[in-house]
Scaffold this active site. Structure first.
Site, PDB file in Angstrom:
ATOM      1  N   TYR A 476     -13.216  34.169 -13.819  1.00  0.00           N
ATOM      2  CA  TYR A 476     -11.761  34.271 -13.875  1.00  0.00           C
ATOM      3  C   TYR A 476     -11.251  34.304 -12.439  1.00  0.00           C
ATOM      4  CZ  TYR A 476     -12.002  35.330 -18.889  1.00  0.00           C
ATOM      5  OH  TYR A 476     -12.211  35.275 -20.243  1.00  0.00           O
TER       6      TYR A 476
HETATM    7  C1  FAD Z   1      -9.054  26.786 -20.626  1.00  0.00           C
HETATM    8  C2  FAD Z   1     -10.119  27.667 -20.046  1.00  0.00           C
HETATM    9  C3  FAD Z   1     -10.908  28.445 -20.889  1.00  0.00           C
HETATM   10  C4  FAD Z   1     -11.935  29.256 -20.383  1.00  0.00           C
HETATM   11  N1  FAD Z   1     -12.700  29.989 -21.244  1.00  0.00           N
HETATM   12  C5  FAD Z   1     -13.725  30.723 -20.753  1.00  0.00           C
HETATM   13  C6  FAD Z   1     -14.587  31.457 -21.621  1.00  0.00           C
HETATM   14  O1  FAD Z   1     -14.415  31.458 -22.843  1.00  0.00           O
HETATM   15  N2  FAD Z   1     -15.610  32.162 -21.074  1.00  0.00           N
HETATM   16  C7  FAD Z   1     -15.830  32.179 -19.716  1.00  0.00           C
HETATM   17  O2  FAD Z   1     -16.795  32.805 -19.277  1.00  0.00           O
HETATM   18  N3  FAD Z   1     -15.007  31.514 -18.881  1.00  0.00           N
HETATM   19  C8  FAD Z   1     -13.984  30.788 -19.369  1.00  0.00           C
HETATM   20  N4  FAD Z   1     -13.189  30.097 -18.498  1.00  0.00           N
HETATM   21  C9  FAD Z   1     -13.473  30.159 -17.072  1.00  0.00           C
HETATM   22  C10 FAD Z   1     -14.550  29.162 -16.723  1.00  0.00           C
HETATM   23  O3  FAD Z   1     -15.813  29.640 -17.130  1.00  0.00           O
HETATM   24  C11 FAD Z   1     -14.599  28.966 -15.201  1.00  0.00           C
HETATM   25  O4  FAD Z   1     -13.369  28.448 -14.775  1.00  0.00           O
HETATM   26  C12 FAD Z   1     -15.727  28.036 -14.801  1.00  0.00           C
HETATM   27  O5  FAD Z   1     -16.055  28.253 -13.453  1.00  0.00           O
HETATM   28  C13 FAD Z   1     -15.371  26.603 -15.046  1.00  0.00           C
HETATM   29  O6  FAD Z   1     -16.425  25.741 -14.766  1.00  0.00           O
HETATM   30  P1  FAD Z   1     -16.067  24.220 -14.436  1.00  0.00           P
HETATM   31  O7  FAD Z   1     -17.318  23.519 -14.116  1.00  0.00           O
HETATM   32  O8  FAD Z   1     -15.181  23.676 -15.504  1.00  0.00           O
HETATM   33  O9  FAD Z   1     -15.124  24.439 -13.177  1.00  0.00           O
HETATM   34  P2  FAD Z   1     -15.059  23.858 -11.705  1.00  0.00           P
HETATM   35  O10 FAD Z   1     -13.634  24.059 -11.316  1.00  0.00           O
HETATM   36  O11 FAD Z   1     -15.619  22.504 -11.607  1.00  0.00           O
HETATM   37  O12 FAD Z   1     -15.985  24.855 -10.883  1.00  0.00           O
HETATM   38  C14 FAD Z   1     -15.773  26.245 -10.830  1.00  0.00           C
HETATM   39  C15 FAD Z   1     -16.571  26.836  -9.666  1.00  0.00           C
HETATM   40  O13 FAD Z   1     -17.953  26.515  -9.813  1.00  0.00           O
HETATM   41  C16 FAD Z   1     -18.397  25.676  -8.743  1.00  0.00           C
HETATM   42  N5  FAD Z   1     -19.234  24.625  -9.320  1.00  0.00           N
HETATM   43  C17 FAD Z   1     -18.866  23.729 -10.263  1.00  0.00           C
HETATM   44  N6  FAD Z   1     -19.883  22.931 -10.555  1.00  0.00           N
HETATM   45  C18 FAD Z   1     -20.928  23.314  -9.808  1.00  0.00           C
HETATM   46  C19 FAD Z   1     -22.251  22.833  -9.671  1.00  0.00           C
HETATM   47  N7  FAD Z   1     -22.697  21.812 -10.372  1.00  0.00           N
HETATM   48  N8  FAD Z   1     -23.065  23.436  -8.770  1.00  0.00           N
HETATM   49  C20 FAD Z   1     -22.620  24.477  -8.020  1.00  0.00           C
HETATM   50  N9  FAD Z   1     -21.369  24.965  -8.116  1.00  0.00           N
HETATM   51  C21 FAD Z   1     -20.518  24.389  -9.002  1.00  0.00           C
HETATM   52  C22 FAD Z   1     -17.134  25.123  -8.134  1.00  0.00           C
HETATM   53  O14 FAD Z   1     -17.327  24.743  -6.777  1.00  0.00           O
HETATM   54  C23 FAD Z   1     -16.183  26.277  -8.296  1.00  0.00           C
HETATM   55  O15 FAD Z   1     -16.425  27.254  -7.323  1.00  0.00           O
HETATM   56  C24 FAD Z   1     -12.152  29.287 -18.991  1.00  0.00           C
HETATM   57  C25 FAD Z   1     -11.360  28.514 -18.142  1.00  0.00           C
HETATM   58  C26 FAD Z   1     -10.348  27.717 -18.644  1.00  0.00           C
HETATM   59  C27 FAD Z   1      -9.484  26.901 -17.710  1.00  0.00           C
END
Ligand code: FAD
Ligand code: NAG
Ligand code: NAG
Ligand code: NAG
Ligand code: NAG
Ligand code: NAG
Ligand code: NAG
Length: 530
Positions: A476
């Site tokens: 979050y």
């Molecule tokens: C609509 C919505 C619903 C959500 N629901 C939940 C939930 O139910 N449970 C929960 O725990 N969280 C939830 N989240 C939060 C979510 O888990 C985090 O935002 C998570 O980091 C998203 O991962 P991403 O790959 O989509 O994001 P990104 O924005 O791509 O990455 C998030 C972070 O991780 C890093 N990162 C991404 N990919 C990699 C990689 N391959 N290697 C190393 N670092 C990387 C990025 O640099 C950044 O710091 C929700 C978020 C949203 C917007």
């Protein structure tokens, strides 16, 4: 008059032309240098043209916008990357890391782009984006009870591929299907099976990463420290996560859900009060999330009131759920007809707010309707008194806009030591609060107003939540709790302790060991040792 205008326009025109020209020249130089380096890493020019983008190449904007899930970061003033690279395989990820390192670029890693404060695709410092959207292989092995999933996959795709192969296994991860595996799992990952199975990271058995030297490593070759850090410490401080391999978890063929609303006039306060401690030890198959919101009174016109929505997943049938809650929580007034039985995959659709005619294929849909939003988090380590809850409702009603989600912990979370993985909020955390404000009005005035409201509620809640340090959940993302401008240890420790408590020290040690030059950095990354 006419000649005067011409006279004044001319130098401006030249200036604009020149600045556009020099910008083009400069960006093309950045592009060309990166492209040359990739060629030297044995990627052909034809292949490079399909994975490397600058503002001067076609599709730059659409590739950038495709994974921005918060309209606050789509403004013309939002800093844009100098380059975006979208590798197709692990060796291209490695080449991208080597070239970024050689050419001195700060890299933002993006998988699903759900970072609440946009840290995966924007920065105050010049940067490039390493975008994992093309790495989406998923292999589910129902015989072994395992799955391999690449970082650019979404949770929806993962759930769908599991469902294609088996109806007796699931995976404990987030509720929103478009969330990316790369960020979600490396940041901990929780969902509606947390009381039964803990976090996503509690089931990881292997991973592929690319380290700061561009080496492709697996669990054995990366070693215990790095393997520990990427299971909740946030991948982005340590390495690029290419894939995770994990054990699936058993789910029954029939699960039960409900969604029931209780207003203040239905004794919502007493129900919330009891829920806080009830969820510590009750049957681990049960998870109940509460939405805590200010709403219009259902009976009295023009009056605001509070409402708690109880949303449940029970890993069992409705008869058992009904009898469990009739005994342990009769005040809730659950009715038999509130309980809906379905398959686990349909419960994933239900929790994602799809109606019951929706087919599981919708989980493969990556399109996301973004709004403007801001989220913050807290942990409750002492149940809030009914007097405290009453004040909380009053505050919510005054602010009108901001809602809260209470996610119960307890169960399995109390049994896993806080040092097993970097996510430290286990036993002793009764539940997690997510503060949530989403809006549709564009413009910085609206942004400022809503950011102000959610911060006001967060400040108001200070006496009721964990302290010294006040806990927060990495996934979050909340830059209000501190940022690194120049990556000093002192700056990193501020947010680092809130996200990781005592585990922060081990994360710093791992960081210093695997990335001493701080190649992998962002506004909230783990600092190297002071
Ligand atoms: C609509 C919505 C619903 C959500 N629901 C939940 C939930 O139910 N449970 C929960 O725990 N969280 C939830 N989240 C939060 C979510 O888990 C985090 O935002 C998570 O980091 C998203 O991962 P991403 O790959 O989509 O994001 P990104 O924005 O791509 O990455 C998030 C972070 O991780 C890093 N990162 C991404 N990919 C990699 C990689 N391959 N290697 C190393 N670092 C990387 C990025 O640099 C950044 O710091 C929700 C978020 C949203 C917007
Ligand atoms: C090209 O690659 C080789 C081997 O990877 C490396 O030693 C060399 O420094 C690279 N040259 C340039 C100009 O990047
Ligand atoms: C690189 O390009 C060649 C020729 O177009 C193609 O056959 C090959 O699949 C490409 N490789 C990758 C990894 O995209
Ligand atoms: C609220 O609680 C009171 C006192 O415990 C009880 O008498 C009343 O029936 C409850 N109301 C509802 C709607 O459950
Ligand atoms: C689907 O939902 C509707 C309305 O919510 C309900 O009437 C219907 O019985 C449900 N159908 C199934 C198959 O559950
Ligand atoms: C995919 O999701 C978007 C956004 O919710 C929606 O507009 C679109 O209709 C969906 N497409 C399909 C095929 O379901
Ligand atoms: C780092 O940032 C802080 C505050 O933003 C500033 O006081 C300090 O001088 C900076 N240090 C360096 C080495 O730039």
């Amino acid at each position: 008059m006419g000649t005067n205008i011409k006279y004044f326009l001319f130098p401006w025109f030249v200036l604009i032309l020149f600045s556009t020209f020099s910008k083009t020249l400069c960006l093309d130089q950045t592009y060309d240098a990166f492209s040359k380096c990739l060629q030297n890493q044995t990627i052909s020019p034809a292949n490079i043209s399909t994975i490397l983008y600058s503002a001067q190449t076609p599709n730059f904007n659409s590739v950038l916008l495709a994974y921005i899930r918060n309209l606050r970061f789509t403004l013309p003033t939002t800093p844009k990357p100098q380059l975006i690279i979208t590798p197709l395989n692990p060796s291209q990820v490695s080449a991208a890391v080597i070239c970024a390192r050689n050419l001195g670029h700060q890299v933002k890693i993006r998988s699903g782009g759900h970072d609440y404060d946009g840290l995966s695709y924007t920065s105050e410092h010049p940067f490039i984006i390493l975008d994992m959207q093309n790495l989406r292989r998923i292999d589910v092995d129902p015989k072994a009870g395992t799955a391999y999933v690449e970082a650019g996959s979404t949770l929806g795709e993962l759930y769908y591929r599991i469902h294609e192969k088996t109806n007796t296994f699931g995976f404990p991860a987030g509720v929103c299907p478009t969330v990316g595996v790369g960020g979600h799992i490396s940041g901990g990952g929780y969902g509606n099976m947390i009381r039964k199975y803990g976090l996503s990271v509690d089931h990881i058995i292997d991973a592929t990463v690319v380290d700061a030297q561009g080496k492709i490593l697996n669990r054995k070759t990366m070693g215990d420290d790095l393997f520990w850090a990427i299971r909740g410490g946030g991948g982005a401080s340590f390495a690029v996560v290419v894939s995770f391999t994990f054990n699936l978890v058993p789910v029954p063929e029939t699960v039960t859900v409900f969604n029931i609303e209780r207003y203040l006039s239905d004794n919502a306060t007493e129900l919330v009060y009891k829920w806080q401690t009830l969820m510590q030890d009750i049957d681990y198959n049960l998870f109940i999330r509460l939405l805590i919101q200010p709403v219009n009174d259902p009976i009295i016109k023009n009056k605001k009131t509070g409402r708690a929505t109880f949303i449940a997943l029970y890993l069992g049938n409705s008869k058992d759920l009904f009898s469990l809650l009739s005994t342990k929580f009769p005040e809730l007034g659950l009715k038999k007809e509130d309980c809906l039985e379905m398959s686990w995959i349909n419960s994933a659709l239900y929790w994602a707010n799809f109606d019951n005619t929706t087919k599981p294929e919708v989980l493969l849909n990556r399109t996301f309707t973004a709004n403007y939003n801001k989220r913050k988090s807290d942990y409750v380590t002492t149940p809030i008194t009914t007097a405290g809850l009453n004040l909380m409702w009053q505050k919510l009603i005054t602010l009108e806009q901001v809602g809260m989600v209470f996610n119960s912990y307890g169960g399995r979370m109390n049994e896993i030591p806080a040092t097993d993985t970097p996510m430290p909020h286990r036993k002793g955390s009764f539940y997690k609060i997510q503060y949530s404000d989403s809006w549709k009005e564009p413009g910085t005035a609206a942004n400022d107003k809503h950011l102000g409201l959610i911060r006001e509620l967060h400040t108001f809640m200070t006496p009721y939540v964990s302290k010294n340090p006040r806990g927060a959940y990495l996934n979050y993302r909340d830059i209000d709790i501190g940022v690194s401008h120049n990556w000093t240890y002192q700056q990193g420790e501020v947010y680092g302790r809130q996200y990781f408590m005592g585990n922060f020290d081990r994360l710093v040690k791992v960081k210093t060991l695997v990335d001493p030059t701080n190649f992998f950095r962002n506004e909230q990354s783990i600092p190297v040792q002071k």
